[in-house]
Design an enzyme around this catalytic site. Structure first.
Site, PDB file in Angstrom:
ATOM      1  N   ASN A 102      -7.065  -1.037   5.692  1.00 26.71           N
ATOM      2  CA  ASN A 102      -6.761  -1.664   6.970  1.00 26.71           C
ATOM      3  C   ASN A 102      -5.280  -1.956   7.177  1.00 26.71           C
ATOM      4  O   ASN A 102      -4.819  -2.098   8.311  1.00 26.71           O
ATOM      5  CB  ASN A 102      -7.574  -2.962   7.080  1.00 26.71           C
ATOM      6  N   SER A 122      -6.608   4.007  15.424  1.00 26.00           N
ATOM      7  CA  SER A 122      -6.310   3.329  16.693  1.00 26.00           C
ATOM      8  C   SER A 122      -6.723   4.232  17.838  1.00 26.00           C
ATOM      9  O   SER A 122      -6.779   5.468  17.689  1.00 26.00           O
ATOM     10  CB  SER A 122      -4.812   3.028  16.799  1.00 26.00           C
ATOM     11  N   TYR A 151       4.021   5.226  15.116  1.00 28.25           N
ATOM     12  CA  TYR A 151       2.706   4.610  14.955  1.00 28.25           C
ATOM     13  C   TYR A 151       1.607   5.550  15.438  1.00 28.25           C
ATOM     14  O   TYR A 151       0.611   5.778  14.737  1.00 28.25           O
ATOM     15  CB  TYR A 151       2.658   3.303  15.735  1.00 28.25           C
ATOM     16  N   VAL A 161       0.807  -1.222   0.000  1.00 26.28           N
ATOM     17  CA  VAL A 161       0.000   0.000   0.000  1.00 26.28           C
ATOM     18  C   VAL A 161       0.839   1.271   0.000  1.00 26.28           C
ATOM     19  O   VAL A 161       0.310   2.364  -0.241  1.00 26.28           O
ATOM     20  CB  VAL A 161      -0.988   0.027   1.183  1.00 26.28           C
ATOM     21  N   ALA A 180       1.641   8.826  15.797  1.00 33.10           N
ATOM     22  CA  ALA A 180       1.512   9.976  14.911  1.00 33.10           C
ATOM     23  C   ALA A 180       0.801   9.594  13.614  1.00 33.10           C
ATOM     24  O   ALA A 180      -0.031  10.354  13.094  1.00 33.10           O
ATOM     25  CB  ALA A 180       2.887  10.552  14.599  1.00 33.10           C
ATOM     26  N   SER A 181       1.095   8.412  13.098  1.00 24.05           N
ATOM     27  CA  SER A 181       0.464   7.982  11.847  1.00 24.05           C
ATOM     28  C   SER A 181      -1.039   7.792  12.026  1.00 24.05           C
ATOM     29  O   SER A 181      -1.827   8.133  11.144  1.00 24.05           O
ATOM     30  CB  SER A 181       1.109   6.686  11.351  1.00 24.05           C
ATOM     31  N   LYS A 182      -1.443   7.263  13.164  1.00 20.60           N
ATOM     32  CA  LYS A 182      -2.867   7.029  13.382  1.00 20.60           C
ATOM     33  C   LYS A 182      -3.619   8.334  13.651  1.00 20.60           C
ATOM     34  O   LYS A 182      -4.794   8.468  13.294  1.00 20.60           O
ATOM     35  CB  LYS A 182      -3.063   6.028  14.529  1.00 20.60           C
TER      36      LYS A 182
END
Length: 295
Positions: free
Chosen positions: A112, A168, A182, A87, A184-186
């Site tokens: 997802n 999340s 992680y 992705v 920050a990405s969510k």
């Protein structure tokens, strides 16, 4: 073809079609479909009448997963196929979305796929390459999936569509066990999902973000291992006394993908057993968890 599929979908969900399938006539792409939430969602979608293109970066894992899905949904009326997809590469995402052109175009996109790297740490100790890798998969991957879902919906003149992006609860609450890249990405996924929801609302394209709590998946359980202290630091915060199950997230995705959620848009859809609402955790034994279909 597209209009026929769309009419079938509307009839099945709004007008009480005898099929009884909540996803009848819908075409769905699920990334990260080889396990966990992605596999459980695939099974539910197939059971509810959808056709599903299962996408994952690992072809061997996809082969195992599609066999599980077919066994768990023996009476499916749609079809299921697989496609290897990274992705973080737009060409891959574009190709899988265009693969559904022969099906009549997509109706549901479940972005997802994501990672939480073992070297992810705090502001001081997270390596730059881990930061960049995490953002490329967790943020750019969702952007690419959303972009090409919109283009597919437009290409087939669809007047409704559902895009669900996995975020999340760490985008909503802080954690003392850091995983900064992680987290920050969510947070980015939540912000992006809200904006897309508003921008495309008049086209009939809904965007919602799934916000799971930590789940009882092989990935997490292997990571926790026999470290009782590490496990307790997480388990103690659950009011229900247990981790969530992937099937419980998949049921939420099924609802968001179906026409039953037609007026739900731009939401942070939190499925966490009450964790983000708890001040003091309840005492006593917890209720039994449901069984995952994909195991």
């Amino acid at each position: 073809m597209a209009n026929a599929r769309q009419s079938a979908s509307h009839g099945a969900n709004h007008n009480g079609s005898s099929s009884g399938h909540r996803m009848a006539g819908k075409n769905a792409i699920i990334t990260g479909a080889a396990g966990g939430i992605g596999l459980e969602t695939t099974i539910l979608f197939l059971r509810e009448g959808a056709s599903v293109l299962m996408c994952d970066i690992s072809e061997p894992a996809l082969e195992r997963a599609v066999a599980i899905a077919k066994k768990a949904a023996p009476h499916m009326v749609g079809k299921v196929e697989t496609a290897q997809c990274d992705v973080s590469k737009e060409a891959h995402v574009k190709a899988v979305c265009e693969q559904l052109d022969s099906w009549g175009g997509l109706d549901v996109m479940f972005n997802n796929a994501g990672i939480m790297h073992g070297d992810d740490a705090d502001a001081v100790d997270t390596p730059e390459k881990i930061w960049d890798l995490t953002q490329a998969i967790n943020v750019k991957g969702v952007w690419y999936g959303s972009k090409h879902a919109i283009l597919s919906l437009r290409r087939h003149s669809k007047t409704c569509g559902s895009i669900i992006n996995t975020a999340s609860i760490v985008a909503l609450v802080g954690s003392a066990t850091p995983q900064l890249a992680y987290t920050a990405s969510k947070g980015a996924v939540l912000a992006m999902t809200r904006e897309l929801a508003i921008v495309h609302a008049r086209e009939g394209y809904r965007f919602n973000a799934l916000c799971p709590a930590p789940l009882n998946t092989p990935l997490l359980q292997d990571w926790l291992g026999d470290d009782k202290e590490k496990r307790l630091r997480r388990e103690i915060h659950f009011p229900m006394g247990r981790f969530g199950e992937a099937i419980e997230q998949a049921q939420g995705v099924l609802f968001l993908a179906s026409d039953e959620s037609s007026f739900i848009n731009g939401q942070d859809f939190v499925i966490d057993g009450g964790l983000t609402r708890a001040y003091v955790t309840a005492d006593g034994p917890g209720p039994e968890a449901p069984k995952n279909l994909g195991r």
